[in-house]
Design an enzyme around this catalytic site. Structure first.
Site, PDB file in Angstrom:
ATOM      1  N   CYS A  89      -0.949 -61.356  -6.827  1.00 28.10           N
ATOM      2  CA  CYS A  89       0.412 -61.084  -6.334  1.00 28.10           C
ATOM      3  C   CYS A  89       1.323 -62.270  -6.596  1.00 28.10           C
ATOM      4  O   CYS A  89       1.035 -63.396  -6.181  1.00 28.10           O
ATOM      5  CB  CYS A  89       0.384 -60.777  -4.843  1.00 28.10           C
ATOM      6  N   VAL A  90       2.437 -62.019  -7.239  1.00 29.26           N
ATOM      7  CA  VAL A  90       3.336 -63.112  -7.640  1.00 29.26           C
ATOM      8  C   VAL A  90       3.940 -63.854  -6.452  1.00 29.26           C
ATOM      9  O   VAL A  90       3.956 -65.098  -6.428  1.00 29.26           O
ATOM     10  CB  VAL A  90       4.436 -62.610  -8.613  1.00 29.26           C
TER      11      VAL A  90
END
Lengths: 98, 119, 123
Positions: free
Chosen positions: B78-79
């Site tokens: 997840c960024v």
């Protein structure tokens, strides 16, 4: 539904919550959750009472890693990771009680 | 069966990543397909190429990279969670990619089962 | 493909805010899931009910107060917020202490609802 519990019943209330809320299905105890399935632990009776409503499994490699492989209470079945996968596949949905 | 996995804890600190890895390996051996492994919360630390465990310990990050290479797994970090914790493309281990949370939702929609490993 | 598929997603929140990041990062997933036009339910159980407590003031701990976001969920068409009755009572709280309208449920009702879900994410 498959309920996955990974907490020791002496440390956190994940199993207690699961037993309180969940309406049935199967419970798989993994990681520190396996301590709940061992003979003589304080949650033993609580889990035994639940055996009429749930099928209860414990992950054998986690029991063995903790030196508790020979302490599993009656009524609880042990599975390996392949058995874990089968339980996930057999049930329509699953939930981890983190 | 199409299975998706999400991991919410970092390596070594918690058993979640180990459990998830062994679960994925067993699922693949049984002929299931792993749609995606999504790393969230501190789980993003599983993707750090800077990890250097002692030689007599398992290398959790390298193990994921190898499983991804062997089975063409989609390992998504997840960024937003990654940037919070200093995981960037510069220190991303092989086989991982950084993307949005939508990838978790999409995996949940497309897979037959979504299994969460965390604390 | 995912296009057109609507699944029942449930987010089970069992942890208090601020002590750990789970409540905040759960909320971030919830907002994204709504953007995918999925059927979203939020459950607040055990210490998770503290996430909805009115009057959170986070200045002193230098954390962002994310509790107003729960009130904004309505705008994302997220209207299914469930709180388990015993969890509230066990913490000395009532519905009036919560910052957003919720449906208070018995444990049996909640357990039944969980069984009906396609995807359950716990934080």
């Amino acid at each position: 539904m498959l309920h996955i519990v990974n907490k020791s019943p002496a440390e956190r209330n994940a199993l207690e919550s699961c037993l309180r809320v969940a309406q049935g299905g199967a419970i798989l105890l993994i990681e520190d959750g396996v301590y709940a399935a061992t003979r003589g632990n304080a949650a033993e009776n609580h889990l035994r009472d639940a055996l009429s409503r749930f099928k209860v499994y414990a992950l054998a490699p986690d029991l063995e890693a903790r030196g508790m492989g020979d302490r599993v209470m009656e009524g609880v079945a042990t599975v390996d990771y392949g058995g874990f996968v089968d339980l996930v596949a057999e049930h329509k949905n699953c939930q981890s009680w983190l | 069966m199409l299975i998706a996995v999400t991991i919410n804890e970092g390596p070594y600190q918690h058993q979640a990543s180990d459990s998830a890895y062994l679960f994925c390996k067993a699922a693949l051996e049984k002929g299931h397909e792993i749609r995606r492994v999504f790393f969230y919360n501190d789980g993003v630390n599983n993707a750090s190429s800077l990890t250097e465990p002692p030689l007599d310990d398992r290398n959790i990050v390298a193990r994921w990279s190898k499983l991804a290479a062997d089975h063409k797994l989609d390992l998504v970090v997840c960024v937003a969670a990654a940037l919070r914790r200093g995981i960037k493309d510069d220190n991303l281990a092989p086989g991982f990619r950084i993307s949005g949370l939508g990838q978790l939702v999409e995996a949940g929609i497309e897979a037959d089962r979504l299994v969460t490993f965390g604390d | 493909m995912s296009e057109g598929t609507i699944k029942k997603f449930m987010f089970v929140n069992r942890k208090a805010p601020y002590g750990t990041i789970y409540a905040l990062e759960s909320l971030e997933v919830v907002l994204i899931t709504a953007a995918f036009d999925q059927d979203v339910s939020l459950v607040f159980l055990d210490d998770g009910v503290f996430q909805l407590k009115k009057g959170q003031q986070t200045k002193g701990i230098e954390n962002k107060n994310f509790s107003p976001t729960y009130r904004a969920l309505d705008g994302y068409d997220i209207e299914k917020l469930y709180v388990e009755a015993e969890s509230l009572a066990a913490r000395g709280l009532t519905e009036d202490d919560l910052l957003v309208d919720v449906t208070v449920m018995s444990r049996a009702e909640l357990g039944k609802l969980m069984d009906e879900m396609d995807v359950v994410l716990s934080f």
